[in-house]
Scaffold this motif. Structure first.
Motif, PDB file in Angstrom:
ATOM      1  N   THR A 174      33.097  35.148  46.032  1.00 18.06           N
ATOM      2  CA  THR A 174      34.218  34.210  46.211  1.00 18.06           C
ATOM      3  C   THR A 174      34.221  33.440  47.396  1.00 18.06           C
ATOM      4  O   THR A 174      34.305  32.111  47.472  1.00 18.06           O
ATOM      5  N   LEU A 209      41.802  43.524  49.963  1.00 14.23           N
ATOM      6  CA  LEU A 209      41.598  43.869  48.390  1.00 14.23           C
ATOM      7  C   LEU A 209      41.306  45.227  48.387  1.00 14.23           C
ATOM      8  O   LEU A 209      41.635  46.046  47.127  1.00 14.23           O
ATOM      9  N   ILE A 216      44.179  34.255  45.447  1.00 15.46           N
ATOM     10  CA  ILE A 216      43.414  34.966  44.335  1.00 15.46           C
ATOM     11  C   ILE A 216      44.393  35.537  43.379  1.00 15.46           C
ATOM     12  O   ILE A 216      45.212  36.409  43.807  1.00 15.46           O
ATOM     13  N   LEU A 218      44.795  38.223  40.254  1.00 15.02           N
ATOM     14  CA  LEU A 218      43.987  39.316  39.899  1.00 15.02           C
ATOM     15  C   LEU A 218      44.533  39.973  38.539  1.00 15.02           C
ATOM     16  O   LEU A 218      45.808  39.860  38.316  1.00 15.02           O
ATOM     17  N   LEU A 271      38.816  41.365  39.789  1.00 18.78           N
ATOM     18  CA  LEU A 271      38.626  39.925  39.894  1.00 18.78           C
ATOM     19  C   LEU A 271      37.691  39.381  38.832  1.00 18.78           C
ATOM     20  O   LEU A 271      36.491  39.385  38.888  1.00 18.78           O
ATOM     21  N   ALA A 324      38.687  33.670  39.096  1.00 14.21           N
ATOM     22  CA  ALA A 324      38.590  34.596  40.182  1.00 14.21           C
ATOM     23  C   ALA A 324      37.307  35.599  39.970  1.00 14.21           C
ATOM     24  O   ALA A 324      36.485  35.614  38.971  1.00 14.21           O
ATOM     25  N   GLY A 325      36.770  36.128  41.082  1.00 17.22           N
ATOM     26  CA  GLY A 325      35.597  36.728  41.143  1.00 17.22           C
ATOM     27  C   GLY A 325      34.341  36.121  41.048  1.00 17.22           C
ATOM     28  O   GLY A 325      34.127  35.006  41.322  1.00 17.22           O
TER      29      GLY A 325
END
Length: 489
Positions: free
Chosen positions: A345, A109, A48, A50, A125, A338-339
């Motif tokens: 996810t 996270l 991922i 960020l 994210l 992302a997110g």
């Protein structure tokens, strides 16, 4: 962005020797595919990327400081100084594997978010940080330290021979030149890794290309760039244009872009590596010290071939990893943003892995009934319009992508997850989230677009409205509630 290199620029002699070494690597890889032993365990993995934002949600160009605060080698730099990347260990999917992945991601996270807070930085994210503006693009400090990043920036600009043009027509129009590849750093993604055998790779890659449109429509989360509302998944076009080594004349001649969906179905993973060598000049032509290196298991290292593969940005990228005890082959699915949340996810991952299992074992593969151009058109239309898109599907004709997802793809994903041995309650948890997202037609992109519209109708100007929308996004993200439940405004 891959392994570090030792130089920021390269000579003609280096490029010549690198090309020769690439051809040797390719021949070695072809031989090893036919006779070598690969890791028999089928694993999944996830990365991922960020975004880092200041308390006012403008980009925080402080990734070195944030990484020091996190103090975990699983978190690394990315090309942008406001980006970091998290690499999760490979796991097995059966049983409660997906739920364990969600819990692990949330724990990691949460730790990163808390550590970044200690230095007054927010971690988001999101596919593209909405508050990015022209000041960031033209900043001298946009890029992370490291020779690889500098070399990539230099090589792209040298190959192109002129400034990078970003020209995108979506709901609004964006057009400007920039003297670096900073727009590439705006594009943050989730990368899913699926380990497969050499025999499985072609049907898996073909299947991934078939579903790419529906996949990106369901997960779209990048509707804004440079304060303009563009595509629902603008990241697809921003990334393509920002790292395009072709001047207009080369585009007009049909030269392929380095960010590439592809142009044909394949019969072997070798097809993709051969295309990489045949079509794309080297961007980072750094030679290994030895012409021929192998691991303890006897697998070839193929340094040059793997480095070159890392600079051809396929949305479904082939990976050869010489590994330790055994080498492995992986499909790296790179098209997801992302997110918006950890649970969204993992739901997106469940959709992908389930469909890969169901489609690659079908008696009559979908790609045998669909032209490659149709798969490409589906992908681009879904990137433009998200869950509002229509797609073409064999046996169904043109159909709203939401109907395709709900009536056809989610049941297929359920079958695939069951075949993989995923606990039914675990599979149901994630497939229900995806059903509700498609049914409500609210993914991250739709929420951002509608929230921005509401805020502007209340009288906020564009810059202030985007900052407030990003604040609300962050608040919802931290709630861990799936995006289809987020309230507008």
């Amino acid at each position: 962005m891959g392994a570090e290199v030792n130089a920021k620029s390269f000579t003609r002699e280096q490029r010549t020797r690198y090309r020769e070494r690439l051809m040797v690597n390719l021949e070695t890889f072809a031989r090893y595919l036919g006779s070598g032993a690969f890791d028999p365990v089928r694993r999944i993995g996830l990365e991922i990327e960020l975004n880092l934002a200041n308390p006012d949600f403008t980009p925080a160009l402080r990734n070195t400081e944030v990484l020091e605060a996190i103090a975990d080698p699983a978190f690394q730099t990315e090309i942008g100084a406001f980006n970091i990347e998290f690499n999760h260990d490979a796991v097995q999917i059966e049983g409660r594997g997906l739920l364990n992945l969600e819990e692990s991601l949330r724990h990691e996270l949460d730790h990163a978010v808390a550590a970044a807070k200690d230095v007054d930085v927010n971690i988001l994210l999101v596919g593209i940080l909405p508050t990015l503006d022209q000041d960031f693009i033209h900043s001298k400090n946009w890029i992370s330290p490291g020779k690889r990043y500098a070399a990539l920036n230099t090589s792209v600009l040298q190959a192109r021979g002129e400034d990078v043009l970003i020209d995108i027509v979506g709901q609004e129009r964006l057009s400007f030149y920039v003297a670096n590849i900073a727009p590439e750093a705006a594009c943050t993604s989730v990368q899913l890794h699926l380990q497969v055998s050499p025999e499985e790779f072609a049907p898996v890659w073909n299947s991934a290309q078939v579903i790419a449109g529906a996949q990106v429509a369901l997960a779209a989360n990048s509707p804004m760039f440079m304060e303009r509302v563009l595509w629902h998944e603008s990241r697809i076009e921003v990334f393509k244009q920002s790292i395009d080594t072709r001047p207009p004349e080369m585009r007009n001649q049909g030269v392929r872009p380095r960010v590439w969906f592809g142009e044909r179905w394949i019969t072997s993973i070798l097809d993709l590596f051969e295309e990489n060598v045949r079509y794309f000049p080297a961007l980072l032509p750094e030679l290994s010290r030895k012409r021929s290196e192998t691991t303890a298991s006897g697998a070839p290292q193929l340094h040059e071939l793997r480095l070159h593969n890392g600079t051809v940005y396929r949305w479904n990228r082939p990976i050869y990893d010489p590994g330790g005890d055994f080498p492995n082959l992986r499909l790296e699915n790179r098209l997801l943003p992302a997110g918006p949340t950890v649970v969204d996810t993992v739901a997106n991952a469940a959709f992908f892995f389930g469909l890969m299992r169901a489609l690659r074992t079908a008696d009559r593969p979908l790609w045998s009934r669909m032209s490659f151009q149709t798969a490409t058109d589906n992908f681009l239309d879904c990137a433009r319009y998200g869950l509002e898109a229509n797609v073409y599907w064999p046996g169904l004709g043109e159909i709203p992508v939401t109907e395709l997802i709900i009536r056809h793809l989610l049941p297929l994903a359920a079958e695939g997850l069951e075949d993989l041995g995923v606990d039914k309650a675990v599979a149901d948890r994630y497939l229900k989230i995806l059903y509700e997202r498609a049914h409500t037609e609210q993914n991250g992109a739709a929420w951002q677009i509608e929230t921005l519209r509401v805020l502007e109708e209340r009288g906020l100007d564009r810059k202030v409205a985007i900052a407030e929308m990003t604040r609300l996004y962050n608040e919802n993200m931290l709630s861990s509630q799936p995006v289809h439940t987020w309230k507008i405004g």
